[in-house]
Scaffold this motif. Structure first.
Motif, PDB file in Angstrom:
ATOM      1  N   GLY A 224      49.788  82.706  45.841  1.00 18.97           N
ATOM      2  CA  GLY A 224      50.703  83.676  46.424  1.00 18.97           C
ATOM      3  C   GLY A 224      51.680  84.279  45.433  1.00 18.97           C
ATOM      4  N   GLN A 225      51.338  84.304  44.160  1.00 12.16           N
ATOM      5  CA  GLN A 225      52.216  84.886  43.156  1.00 12.16           C
ATOM      6  C   GLN A 225      51.350  85.665  42.181  1.00 12.16           C
ATOM      7  OE1 GLN A 225      54.455  81.931  41.074  1.00 12.16           O
ATOM      8  NE2 GLN A 225      56.353  83.054  41.275  1.00 12.16           N
ATOM      9  N   ALA A 226      51.707  86.913  41.945  1.00 12.28           N
ATOM     10  CA  ALA A 226      50.896  87.707  41.030  1.00 12.28           C
ATOM     11  C   ALA A 226      51.244  87.386  39.581  1.00 12.28           C
ATOM     12  CB  ALA A 226      51.107  89.187  41.306  1.00 12.28           C
ATOM     13  N   ASP A 227      52.544  87.198  39.315  1.00 12.28           N
ATOM     14  CA  ASP A 227      52.965  86.878  37.950  1.00 12.28           C
ATOM     15  C   ASP A 227      52.802  85.390  37.706  1.00 12.28           C
ATOM     16  OD1 ASP A 227      53.691  89.467  37.527  1.00 12.28           O
ATOM     17  OD2 ASP A 227      55.720  89.177  38.309  1.00 12.28           O
ATOM     18  N   PRO A 228      52.607  85.010  36.445  1.00 13.09           N
ATOM     19  CA  PRO A 228      52.499  83.586  36.179  1.00 13.09           C
ATOM     20  C   PRO A 228      53.784  82.847  36.550  1.00 13.09           C
ATOM     21  CG  PRO A 228      52.257  84.877  34.161  1.00 13.09           C
ATOM     22  CD  PRO A 228      52.368  85.840  35.269  1.00 13.09           C
ATOM     23  N   ALA A 229      53.613  81.666  37.158  1.00 11.10           N
ATOM     24  CA  ALA A 229      54.786  80.880  37.510  1.00 11.10           C
ATOM     25  C   ALA A 229      55.424  80.311  36.255  1.00 11.10           C
ATOM     26  CB  ALA A 229      54.388  79.751  38.457  1.00 11.10           C
TER      27      ALA A 229
ATOM     28  N   LYS B 175      57.234  76.547  42.872  1.00 10.54           N
ATOM     29  CA  LYS B 175      55.978  77.264  43.030  1.00 10.54           C
ATOM     30  C   LYS B 175      54.789  76.460  42.506  1.00 10.54           C
ATOM     31  CE  LYS B 175      57.204  81.448  44.558  1.00 10.54           C
ATOM     32  NZ  LYS B 175      58.631  81.361  44.696  1.00 10.54           N
ATOM     33  N   VAL B 176      55.029  75.568  41.555  1.00 12.21           N
ATOM     34  CA  VAL B 176      53.910  74.866  40.923  1.00 12.21           C
ATOM     35  C   VAL B 176      53.823  73.400  41.303  1.00 12.21           C
ATOM     36  CG1 VAL B 176      53.775  76.383  38.929  1.00 12.21           C
ATOM     37  CG2 VAL B 176      55.287  74.400  38.871  1.00 12.21           C
TER      38      VAL B 176
ATOM     39  N   ASP C 155      49.252  80.128  30.684  1.00  7.84           N
ATOM     40  CA  ASP C 155      49.807  80.702  31.912  1.00  7.84           C
ATOM     41  C   ASP C 155      49.422  79.814  33.075  1.00  7.84           C
ATOM     42  OD1 ASP C 155      51.045  83.210  31.149  1.00  7.84           O
ATOM     43  OD2 ASP C 155      49.039  83.834  30.555  1.00  7.84           O
ATOM     44  N   VAL C 156      50.397  79.468  33.887  1.00 17.42           N
ATOM     45  CA  VAL C 156      50.107  78.709  35.098  1.00 17.42           C
ATOM     46  C   VAL C 156      50.350  79.636  36.277  1.00 17.42           C
ATOM     47  CG1 VAL C 156      50.711  76.696  36.473  1.00 17.42           C
ATOM     48  CG2 VAL C 156      50.808  76.562  33.999  1.00 17.42           C
ATOM     49  N   MET C 157      49.287  79.882  37.047  1.00 20.94           N
ATOM     50  CA  MET C 157      49.397  80.775  38.199  1.00 20.94           C
ATOM     51  C   MET C 157      49.472  79.935  39.460  1.00 20.94           C
ATOM     52  SD  MET C 157      48.828  83.678  36.631  1.00 20.94           S
ATOM     53  CE  MET C 157      47.767  84.641  35.611  1.00 20.94           C
TER      54      MET C 157
ATOM     55  N   LEU D 126      48.814  73.531  44.799  1.00 17.13           N
ATOM     56  CA  LEU D 126      49.613  74.755  44.855  1.00 17.13           C
ATOM     57  C   LEU D 126      49.183  75.749  43.794  1.00 17.13           C
ATOM     58  CD1 LEU D 126      53.183  73.217  45.199  1.00 17.13           C
ATOM     59  CD2 LEU D 126      51.944  74.434  46.967  1.00 17.13           C
ATOM     60  N   LEU D 127      48.389  75.268  42.835  1.00 15.11           N
ATOM     61  CA  LEU D 127      48.045  76.112  41.702  1.00 15.11           C
ATOM     62  C   LEU D 127      46.813  76.955  41.992  1.00 15.11           C
ATOM     63  CD1 LEU D 127      48.593  73.566  38.831  1.00 15.11           C
ATOM     64  CD2 LEU D 127      50.201  75.166  39.822  1.00 15.11           C
ATOM     65  N   ARG D 128      46.809  78.166  41.466  1.00 16.24           N
ATOM     66  CA  ARG D 128      45.662  79.045  41.638  1.00 16.24           C
ATOM     67  C   ARG D 128      44.746  78.953  40.424  1.00 16.24           C
ATOM     68  NH1 ARG D 128      47.977  84.102  41.855  1.00 16.24           N
ATOM     69  NH2 ARG D 128      46.943  84.942  40.034  1.00 16.24           N
ATOM     70  N   GLU D 129      45.335  79.009  39.271  1.00 14.54           N
ATOM     71  CA  GLU D 129      44.534  78.857  38.064  1.00 14.54           C
ATOM     72  C   GLU D 129      45.428  78.583  36.868  1.00 14.54           C
ATOM     73  OE1 GLU D 129      42.631  82.748  37.888  1.00 14.54           O
ATOM     74  OE2 GLU D 129      43.984  83.291  36.257  1.00 14.54           O
ATOM     75  N   ILE D 130      44.797  78.035  35.836  1.00 13.52           N
ATOM     76  CA  ILE D 130      45.489  77.839  34.566  1.00 13.52           C
ATOM     77  C   ILE D 130      44.714  78.617  33.531  1.00 13.52           C
ATOM     78  CG2 ILE D 130      46.042  76.157  32.782  1.00 13.52           C
ATOM     79  CD1 ILE D 130      46.575  74.153  34.987  1.00 13.52           C
ATOM     80  N   ARG D 131      45.428  79.423  32.785  1.00 10.46           N
ATOM     81  CA  ARG D 131      44.789  80.349  31.864  1.00 10.46           C
ATOM     82  C   ARG D 131      45.283  80.043  30.452  1.00 10.46           C
ATOM     83  NH1 ARG D 131      42.654  85.824  32.599  1.00 10.46           N
ATOM     84  NH2 ARG D 131      42.443  85.268  34.782  1.00 10.46           N
TER      85      ARG D 131
END
Lengths: 286, 363
Positions: free
Chosen positions: B215-220, B334-335, B210-212, B191-196
């Protein structure tokens, strides 16, 4: 004629001295029975709260299901004034501020006495400044009164050695009083901001009740919006957002970031409120 | 007419100043700043510098933004720019963490030998005089002996399932940072897009995570500093004296669960890891006594708050599903997703529901 010759500067400037105006305004506000009743009731709030907490914790149990600031008050008298201010800021202090602002302009209009003031040899700006000063001073008086009775009631009813902070350290009595003073200034500043907005409303209407209703409405709606987590993007612009940060004064070391933000917000509302009120005063017919 | 003009300009000007001020308060600092110029660095070198850095004397304010769709129990949610905790360290192992709540605080003070946990809401103190797990520390120290290899190993491990890169620079808590980004490979079912991870360019401490999610622009999820400064701290921050009237509970080394107890507990959980990389799923069993509690709802209320009916809570939070595993409840955020079956099996992972169902199927 000789008098004029001795004080020639008096003749052309026919303006009433500012201190006298301010004193007269204060005297007028403090002579209103509703102001006196309001101040008395506010002063009673910490005493009633102190008695209630004393009874509730009389069995020696400090953790009787109370949460937040209330849990800190038991056996910790110097926190009582801060607790009372936090409680007062939910409704009683905003209501008092709104009432004072309503009387200042809308009330005078309703009695027809504002017309007299508008044609008096006082500029509109000075008139508004005098009115704003009266409201702000009485708000500070109300907050201070709550803190004083709260401190006395706290020390007498609840006792405590110094002030137990939320961080678990104990501050000496004098430092504790400093924290109470900080809470007084913070609450007063927040109420001044609300009163500025109320004064702007007050300048537009001749019904004092409308001012009180609109101001209480602002407080309630802001409170409701502030409680909805999904609206957290607009929380920083709500007037009530940092009001409960007054409880932060009892953390050690003092974490003032939320309070600092609250003061900035209050300053913004002060500027908005007073500038709109001033503009309305300028355009008012005599 | 002139007066009307003045009035209008005063009203407009004052209101504009106030509104701009409010908007400035609402915008987080450094949102639209140009990224600071920093010397280029490879991902490996960045990871290595993070692994070798020592925590200096520092103080900072921490924010937690949770946008995963469920509140995190026990943690206050901070609104934009508002800190929930303050951290202090003296650079030699002593530290203080203060988590603020409305009118209360949880404080953890480590003064070298002793760790104190203070909770203002019920005025309790937990005094912990044990040592930190030496076994784990020695093991970690062994690996750290050669940070270059450790970093290469770690990066290599991460590169098996993800793309790791240094994605430019930014500012966190008004300090220039490198942004280390981990992106799952396209084959990963997550479900995760990236971890920053934002790494401070000077101290090489991670300042923000930040955990992205997809389908979400803001960090989850965002945990990071809103204020950060290094420098000597007031030594009184790192000592704690329990106030009069506080309830004190003491813990020492002898109170730690023994190896056997721990193993028994872990065996009871029947924990298993299915899959690897981003679509790792942890499966297990809820300890039997917990399930038993849930079967006897009449005990509810009598025992008070502590005895919550877990199954009842699941029904509220989750969605009922059935499949080859029987029936169960799915809690999705979301995550991550969690699946609890009615017979007490659990699967949890940062994956969509179907992956959990597959994992439960793999006996």
């Amino acid at each position: 004629m000789t008098a004029i010759a001795v004080h020639p500067q008096d003749a052309p400037v026919r303006r009433a001295p500012l201190p006298r105006l301010l004193r007269a305004e204060l005297r007028m506000i403090l002579r209103r029975p509703r102001t006196l009743i309001g101040l008395t009731l506010l002063a009673l709030v910490p005493i009633v709260a102190g008695i209630g907490i004393t009874i509730a914790t009389s069995n020696g149990d400090t953790s009787n299901g109370t949460e937040g600031l209330a849990a800190m008050v038991a056996g910790n008298g110097l926190v009582l004034p801060i607790f009372a201010l936090a409680v007062g800021m939910t409704m009683l202090l905003p209501l008092t501020s709104a009432m004072l602002a309503a009387d200042a302009l809308a009330g005078e209009t309703a009695h027809g006495t504002l017309r007299g003031l508008l044609i008096a040899p006082v500029s509109r700006g000075r008139l508004l400044a005098v009115k704003a000063f009266g409201v702000a001073t009485v708000i500070l008086l109300a907050v201070t009164l709550m803190a004083v009775t709260g401190t006395i009631a706290g020390v007498v009813l609840l006792g405590g050695d110094g002030m137990l902070t939320t961080s678990g350290s104990t501050l000496p009595f004098v430092d504790g009083l400093g924290r109470v003073l900080l809470a007084v200034l913070y609450s007063a500043a927040q109420m001044w901001a609300l009163a500025a907005v109320a004064l702007a409303v007050s300048a537009f209407t001749e019904h004092p009740l409308i001012v009180v209703v609109v101001t209480t409405g602002i407080v309630i709606v802001s409170g409701v919006l502030g409680a909805i987590p999904t609206l957290d993007a607009i929380h920083p612009v709500l007037i009530t957002t940092s009001w409960d940060a007054v409880g932060d004064v009892i953390s050690d070391p003092l974490t003032g970031d939320t309070m600092g933000q609250g003061l900035l917000r209050a300053a913004c509302y002060l500027v908005i409120g007073y500038s709109i009120a001033y503009a309305r005063m300028l355009t008012r017919d005599g | 007419m002139n007066r009307k003009k003045t009035a209008l300009s005063v009203a407009a000007g004052g209101t504009a100043i106030g509104v701009v001020g409010l908007i400035l308060i609402a915008t987080p600092a450094g949102a639209d700043e140009t990224p600071p110029a920093l010397p280029a660095i490879s991902a490996e070198a960045l990871v290595q510098s993070v692994l070798t850095t020592d925590v200096p004397a520092l103080s900072g304010a921490v924010e937690l933004r949770n946008n995963i769709g469920l509140p995190i129990p026990g943690l206050p949610q901070s609104s934009p720019g508002e800190a929930i905790a303050h951290v202090y360290a003296d650079g030699s192992g002593r530290g203080r963490l203060a988590v603020q709540e409305r009118g209360g605080e949880h404080t953890v003070v480590r003064d070298g030998q002793t760790t104190w946990l203070w909770s203002s809401a019920d005025r309790t103190v937990v005094k912990y005089t044990g040592s930190v797990d030496h076994a784990d520390k020695a093991d970690a120290a062994d690996k750290m002996a050669d940070p270059a290899t450790a970093a290469r190993d770690l990066v290599g491990l991460m590169q098996r399932d993800s793309t790791i890169s240094v994605d430019g620079t930014a500012k966190v808590a008004d300090r220039p940072v490198y942004q280390l980004v981990l992106t799952p490979k396209p084959t990963e079912r997550t479900l995760l897009r990236e971890i920053r991870v934002s790494v401070d360019s000077e101290t090489r401490l991670p300042l923000r995570l930040d955990v992205m999610a997809n389908g979400q622009a803001d960090p989850a999820l965002r945990v990071g500093f809103t204020e950060f400064s290094t420098g000597p701290q007031n030594p009184s921050l790192f000592s704690f004296t329990p106030p009069a009237g506080a309830k004190i509970t003491e813990f020492g080394d002898q109170d730690k669960p023994t190896e056997a107890q721990r193993n028994q507990f872990i065996d009871g959980l029947d924990a298993k890891v299915v899959g690897e990389g981003w679509d790792t799923v942890l499966t297990g069993k809820i300890p039997a006594d917990l399930v038993k509690n849930s079967g006897t709802p009449q005990r509810e209320g009598k025992a008070g708050k502590a005895d919550v009916n877990p199954l009842g809570m699941l029904k509220q939070l989750g969605k009922e599903v059935s499949g080859p595993f029987g029936t169960g409840y799915v809690i999705s955020t979301k995550v991550g997703t969690a699946l609890v079956t009615t017979d007490g099996r659990v699967a949890i992972g940062a994956v969509p529901q179907q992956v959990l169902v597959d994992a439960l199927g793999q006996k």
